[in-house]
Design a protein around this motif. Sequence first.
Motif, PDB file in Angstrom:
ATOM      1  N   ASP A 122      -2.792   9.466   1.404  1.00  0.00           N
ATOM      2  CA  ASP A 122      -2.073   8.623   2.361  1.00  0.00           C
ATOM      3  C   ASP A 122      -2.831   8.496   3.678  1.00  0.00           C
ATOM      4  OD1 ASP A 122      -0.099   8.319   0.480  1.00  0.00           O
ATOM      5  OD2 ASP A 122       1.312   9.698   1.433  1.00  0.00           O
ATOM      6  N   GLN A 123      -3.383   9.598   4.145  1.00  0.00           N
ATOM      7  CA  GLN A 123      -4.089   9.578   5.419  1.00  0.00           C
ATOM      8  C   GLN A 123      -5.337   8.708   5.350  1.00  0.00           C
ATOM      9  OE1 GLN A 123      -5.784  13.348   6.657  1.00  0.00           O
ATOM     10  NE2 GLN A 123      -5.507  12.829   8.810  1.00  0.00           N
ATOM     11  N   ILE A 138      -2.803   8.194  -7.540  1.00  0.00           N
ATOM     12  CA  ILE A 138      -3.484   9.410  -7.103  1.00  0.00           C
ATOM     13  C   ILE A 138      -4.171  10.098  -8.284  1.00  0.00           C
ATOM     14  CG2 ILE A 138      -1.513  10.995  -7.271  1.00  0.00           C
ATOM     15  CD1 ILE A 138      -2.600  12.183  -4.581  1.00  0.00           C
ATOM     16  N   ALA A 139      -3.616  10.002  -9.479  1.00  0.00           N
ATOM     17  CA  ALA A 139      -4.276  10.592 -10.653  1.00  0.00           C
ATOM     18  C   ALA A 139      -5.623   9.909 -10.903  1.00  0.00           C
ATOM     19  CB  ALA A 139      -3.374  10.472 -11.875  1.00  0.00           C
ATOM     20  N   LEU A 140      -5.657   8.578 -10.804  1.00  0.00           N
ATOM     21  CA  LEU A 140      -6.909   7.849 -10.987  1.00  0.00           C
ATOM     22  C   LEU A 140      -7.888   8.157  -9.859  1.00  0.00           C
ATOM     23  CD1 LEU A 140      -8.562   5.745 -12.568  1.00  0.00           C
ATOM     24  CD2 LEU A 140      -7.450   3.972 -11.176  1.00  0.00           C
ATOM     25  N   TYR A 141      -7.396   8.221  -8.644  1.00  0.00           N
ATOM     26  CA  TYR A 141      -8.223   8.541  -7.476  1.00  0.00           C
ATOM     27  C   TYR A 141      -8.885   9.900  -7.631  1.00  0.00           C
ATOM     28  CZ  TYR A 141      -9.080   9.528  -2.456  1.00  0.00           C
ATOM     29  OH  TYR A 141      -9.630   9.862  -1.241  1.00  0.00           O
ATOM     30  N   ALA A 171       0.847  -1.199   0.000  1.00  0.00           N
ATOM     31  CA  ALA A 171       0.000   0.000   0.000  1.00  0.00           C
ATOM     32  C   ALA A 171       0.880   1.244   0.000  1.00  0.00           C
ATOM     33  CB  ALA A 171      -0.921  -0.010   1.218  1.00  0.00           C
ATOM     34  N   GLU A 172       1.409   1.549  -1.168  1.00  0.00           N
ATOM     35  CA  GLU A 172       2.292   2.700  -1.353  1.00  0.00           C
ATOM     36  C   GLU A 172       1.793   3.511  -2.532  1.00  0.00           C
ATOM     37  OE1 GLU A 172       6.099   0.948  -1.940  1.00  0.00           O
ATOM     38  OE2 GLU A 172       6.295   0.257   0.149  1.00  0.00           O
ATOM     39  N   ARG A 173       1.573   4.785  -2.307  1.00  0.00           N
ATOM     40  CA  ARG A 173       1.030   5.667  -3.339  1.00  0.00           C
ATOM     41  C   ARG A 173       2.010   5.858  -4.493  1.00  0.00           C
ATOM     42  NH1 ARG A 173       2.660  10.573  -3.130  1.00  0.00           N
ATOM     43  NH2 ARG A 173       2.814  10.528  -0.850  1.00  0.00           N
ATOM     44  N   ARG A 174       1.469   5.782  -5.694  1.00  0.00           N
ATOM     45  CA  ARG A 174       2.207   6.120  -6.907  1.00  0.00           C
ATOM     46  C   ARG A 174       1.453   7.229  -7.625  1.00  0.00           C
ATOM     47  NH1 ARG A 174       4.055   0.245  -9.440  1.00  0.00           N
ATOM     48  NH2 ARG A 174       4.894  -0.624  -7.491  1.00  0.00           N
ATOM     49  N   ASP A 175       2.148   7.910  -8.537  1.00  0.00           N
ATOM     50  CA  ASP A 175       1.522   9.036  -9.231  1.00  0.00           C
ATOM     51  C   ASP A 175       0.266   8.603  -9.977  1.00  0.00           C
ATOM     52  OD1 ASP A 175       3.480  10.708  -8.283  1.00  0.00           O
ATOM     53  OD2 ASP A 175       4.646  10.731 -10.139  1.00  0.00           O
ATOM     54  N   GLU A 176       0.297   7.437 -10.633  1.00  0.00           N
ATOM     55  CA  GLU A 176      -0.876   7.013 -11.387  1.00  0.00           C
ATOM     56  C   GLU A 176      -2.028   6.618 -10.462  1.00  0.00           C
ATOM     57  OE1 GLU A 176      -0.308   3.606 -13.867  1.00  0.00           O
ATOM     58  OE2 GLU A 176       1.048   2.636 -12.440  1.00  0.00           O
ATOM     59  N   MET A 224     -14.307  15.821  -0.903  1.00  0.00           N
ATOM     60  CA  MET A 224     -13.030  15.158  -1.155  1.00  0.00           C
ATOM     61  C   MET A 224     -12.420  15.603  -2.479  1.00  0.00           C
ATOM     62  SD  MET A 224     -14.320  11.365   0.030  1.00  0.00           S
ATOM     63  CE  MET A 224     -12.771  10.494  -0.135  1.00  0.00           C
ATOM     64  N   ASP A 225     -13.028  16.603  -3.103  1.00  0.00           N
ATOM     65  CA  ASP A 225     -12.619  17.029  -4.441  1.00  0.00           C
ATOM     66  C   ASP A 225     -11.163  17.488  -4.500  1.00  0.00           C
ATOM     67  OD1 ASP A 225     -15.469  17.615  -3.719  1.00  0.00           O
ATOM     68  OD2 ASP A 225     -15.659  17.794  -5.895  1.00  0.00           O
ATOM     69  N   ASP A 226     -10.681  18.088  -3.417  1.00  0.00           N
ATOM     70  CA  ASP A 226      -9.325  18.643  -3.420  1.00  0.00           C
ATOM     71  C   ASP A 226      -8.311  17.721  -2.759  1.00  0.00           C
ATOM     72  OD1 ASP A 226     -10.328  18.879  -0.864  1.00  0.00           O
ATOM     73  OD2 ASP A 226      -9.625  20.955  -0.560  1.00  0.00           O
ATOM     74  N   HIS A 227      -8.636  16.430  -2.613  1.00  0.00           N
ATOM     75  CA  HIS A 227      -7.691  15.504  -2.001  1.00  0.00           C
ATOM     76  C   HIS A 227      -6.413  15.418  -2.826  1.00  0.00           C
ATOM     77  CE1 HIS A 227      -9.981  12.810   1.073  1.00  0.00           C
ATOM     78  NE2 HIS A 227     -10.191  14.092   1.276  1.00  0.00           N
ATOM     79  N   GLY A 228      -5.304  15.586  -2.132  1.00  0.00           N
ATOM     80  CA  GLY A 228      -3.993  15.441  -2.743  1.00  0.00           C
ATOM     81  C   GLY A 228      -3.250  14.271  -2.136  1.00  0.00           C
TER      82      GLY A 228
END
Length: 250
Positions: free
Chosen positions: A132-133, A107-110, A100-105, A123-127
């Motif tokens: 991660d949180q 977060i882009a899909l999320y 469970a490690e974030r990758r750029d793709e 949640m529109d502005d989730h970065g």
Amino acid sequence: MRETEQLRVFHTGDHVCGYFPERIARDLVIDPRDPRLAQAYPVALGWGFRRSGGIVYRPHCHGCRACVAVRIPVAGFRPDRGQRRCLARNADVIARVLPAERRDEHIALYQRYLRARHPGGGMDDHGSAEFDQFLVGSWSDGRFLELREAENHRLLAVAVTDLVPDALSAVYTFYDPDESARGLGTLAILRQLEWAARDARSHLYLGYWIAGHDKMDYKRRFAPLEGFDGRQWKRLEFDNGPVVEVGSER
């Protein structure tokens, strides 16, 4: 068990219900500062609790018991006709389990998923930090189940899944909003069930089900389904009415 003795449980304050905006909700939350939280989590799942980020909670609303914790007994599950069609429709999709490690793709899909499926939902502005949180957490033993097209390796969906000693817990699924015809929410659960069966795990926890709520309705298609009544888990029985397929809610 000793590890979970004298855990402190708090009531949250009142807040707007995430499923019925006209209602007021509140939750029971296990002390998030307790260093035994990781050990307590498998037991808490069996008590009808759920993880969101580093928080382990259970709805405890005044005068409402609509949210029912549900789980699938893995050994008893057999896909129905619609689920078999979903598997056939996605024969070109491969699944792999990753840390469970974030990758750029990811977060882009999320972010695409949130904009399309939950606009204005807070949640529109989730970065990266919020990702991660909410999805990774700090203490859980989680994995990302990726679903990708076999030919071009394009990412279609991610099912965030927790591992506990005898079960899997489906935390959250996000997927390509332009691929709704594939039924990726259903496919993610089917692949999690296959994973649980390979590992000889007894249950897949699906979070909460609410009778008559269209965003929760899809869960009753995964039979047999057990619900927690506050004291024990019992098999749920349903009528044969139409099922709305939505695969992202908790």
